[in-house]
Design an enzyme around this catalytic site. Structure first.
Site, mmCIF file in Angstrom:
data_model
loop_
_atom_site.group_PDB
_atom_site.id
_atom_site.type_symbol
_atom_site.label_atom_id
_atom_site.label_comp_id
_atom_site.label_asym_id
_atom_site.label_seq_id
_atom_site.Cartn_x
_atom_site.Cartn_y
_atom_site.Cartn_z
ATOM 1 N N ASP A 31 -9.538 -5.584 -4.403
ATOM 2 C CA ASP A 31 -8.653 -4.589 -3.799
ATOM 3 C C ASP A 31 -9.154 -3.167 -4.019
ATOM 4 O O ASP A 31 -9.627 -2.823 -5.109
ATOM 5 C CB ASP A 31 -7.269 -4.734 -4.437
ATOM 6 C CG ASP A 31 -6.128 -4.262 -3.570
ATOM 7 O OD1 ASP A 31 -6.327 -3.324 -2.775
ATOM 8 O OD2 ASP A 31 -5.027 -4.830 -3.692
ATOM 9 N N SER A 36 0.841 -1.196 0.000
ATOM 10 C CA SER A 36 0.000 0.000 0.000
ATOM 11 C C SER A 36 0.882 1.253 0.000
ATOM 12 O O SER A 36 1.690 1.433 -0.913
ATOM 13 C CB SER A 36 -0.972 -0.050 1.188
ATOM 14 O OG SER A 36 -2.013 0.893 1.030
ATOM 15 N N HIS A 61 -7.332 -5.997 -0.192
ATOM 16 C CA HIS A 61 -6.132 -5.183 -0.083
ATOM 17 C C HIS A 61 -4.977 -5.888 0.629
ATOM 18 O O HIS A 61 -3.882 -5.323 0.723
ATOM 19 C CB HIS A 61 -6.486 -3.884 0.668
ATOM 20 C CG HIS A 61 -5.504 -2.771 0.533
ATOM 21 N ND1 HIS A 61 -5.038 -2.329 -0.689
ATOM 22 C CD2 HIS A 61 -4.895 -1.995 1.475
ATOM 23 C CE1 HIS A 61 -4.196 -1.326 -0.492
ATOM 24 N NE2 HIS A 61 -4.082 -1.109 0.805
#
Length: 294
Positions: free
Chosen positions: A246, A107, A273
Site C-alpha cells: 500500500d 483513503s 491500496h
C-alpha cells in the site's frame, strides 16, 4: 438485492446516493466514503456485497464528483474538509439514519471518516479506516521513499515535469508505474476502478485542487492536513485496513493504531491500496466480522 437511488439537495447542488438493501434492517446501515478527494463511488462498489450480511450499504458521490453536482468554477477556498463533513451529515439526516450507523472510509474517505468520528457523533457505532494516512506530510515522505525504488528513467520523467510544472501525458504515463505497484496491482484493472479513473480524467477539479496532480506530488490545499493530535477523541471501535504494498504504508497508518483507544489493524498481504478489490472476499469478510462484533 434491492437497490434504490436518490439525491440529497444542498446549498451548492445535489449529492447522489445509492442504497443496497434495506435501511430498516436490524443491523446498522453502512455508509461508504470514497477516496480522492475527487474520486467516485465506483471503485469502492464492492462493499455493496456486505448487504448480503443483513445491513443496508449506502454509497454516494461526494459533491463535485460522479453523479453529484460538479462545480468546476469553484476555487481552492471552496473545497474544504468542512464542506464534505457537512455533506455527510446532510446525507445521514436525509436518510433518517443519523441515530445509528457504521462507516467505512477508504483513503481520503478514511481521513474524512476520522474527521467525522473525532466529533463523536451520537449515532456512529463502528468505524473502518481503510488505506488512509493520518498526516499528509508523512504520506508525501513515504510516497517519495517508494518512488525512489522506481526505475531511474521513470524517476527522471517525473522529476523533470514536476520541476517544470508540465503535467502532460508523458508525466501521467510515468506515474502509472507507481500506481501499478502501490495503488492497484491487478492487471487488467477491474471495470469499477477504470470507471473512477475515467471520471477523474473527465473532471479533475477536486483532486487537483485538494491533492495535486498525482498520488505522490501533493501540492493542493490538503498538503498540511493532519489529524494525529485529535485521534484520541475517536471513541468507537475502529478497524484499520491496509495492504502490504500500500502507498498508505505502515508509517502512515501507525498514528491511528497508536492513538485510537479501541482499535485493531488488518494488513492484506497480496494487496496495495485497494484490498477491497485486490483481495475482495477476504477484505469484505474481515469488515463484516468486525461490524458484526458489536
Amino acid at each position: 438485492m434491492a437497490c434504490t437511488e436518490g439525491y440529497v439537495e444542498g446549498a451548492f447542488g445535489r449529492t447522489w446516493y445509492k442504497i443496497t438493501g434495506d435501511v430498516t434492517a436490524a443491523k446498522p446501515p453502512l455508509v461508504v466514503l470514497h477516496g480522492g478527494p475527487g474520486c467516485t463511488h465506483d471503485y469502492v462498489d464492492s462493499f455493496k456485497d456486505l448487504a448480503a450480511t443483513g445491513r443496508a450499504v449506502i454509497h454516494y458521490d461526494q459533491i463535485g464528483n460522479g453523479r453529484s453536482t460538479h462545480l468546476r468554477d469553484k476555487g481552492a477556498e471552496f473545497w474544504t474538509v468542512s464542506l464534505f463533513l457537512d455533506e455527510l451529515d446532510r446525507l445521514l439526516n436525509h436518510l433518517g439514519i443519523a441515530g445509528r450507523y457504521d462507516i467505512v472510509g477508504q483513503s481520503w474517505g478514511g481521513m474524512l471518516a476520522a474527521e467525522h468520528a473525532v466529533r463523536q457523533p451520537a449515532g456512529l457505532r463502528r468505524l473502518v479506516i481503510a488505506d488512509s494516512p493520518a498526516s499528509f506530510k508523512t504520506w508525501v515522505a513515504e510516497a517519495n521513499r517508494l518512488r525512489r525504488d522506481l526505475p531511474p528513467d521513470i524517476q527522471e520523467v517525473l522529476q523533470r515535469h514536476e520541476d517544470a510544472g508540465t503535467f502532460d501525458q508523458e508525466y501521467f504515463d510515468a506515474a502509472k508505474v507507481y500506481e501499478r505497484r502501490h495503488v492497484c496491482r491487478l492487471v487488467p484493472k477491474p471495470d469499477e476502478v477504470l470507471r473512477t479513473d475515467q471520471a477523474m480524467i473527465d473532471d479533475p477539479t477536486v483532486y487537483r485542487t485538494m491533492n495535486g496532480p498525482t498520488e505522490f506530488h501533493v501540492i493542493g490545499t490538503m498538503k498540511d492536513w493532519t489529524i494525529e493530535s485529535r485521534l484520541h477523541a475517536i471513541t468507537v471501535p475502529t478497524l484499520l485496513v491496509s495492504g502490504h504494498f500500500d502507498e498508505a504504508t505502515p508509517l502512515c497508518v501507525q498514528p491511528y493504531a497508536d492513538h485510537i483507544p479501541d482499535v485493531r489493524w488488518k494488513i492484506f498481504e497480496q494487496s496495495s491500496h485497494m484490498p477491497h478489490v485486490e483481495e475482495k472476499e477476504a477484505c469484505l469478510a474481515a469488515v463484516a466480522e468486525f461490524l458484526d462484533a458489536g
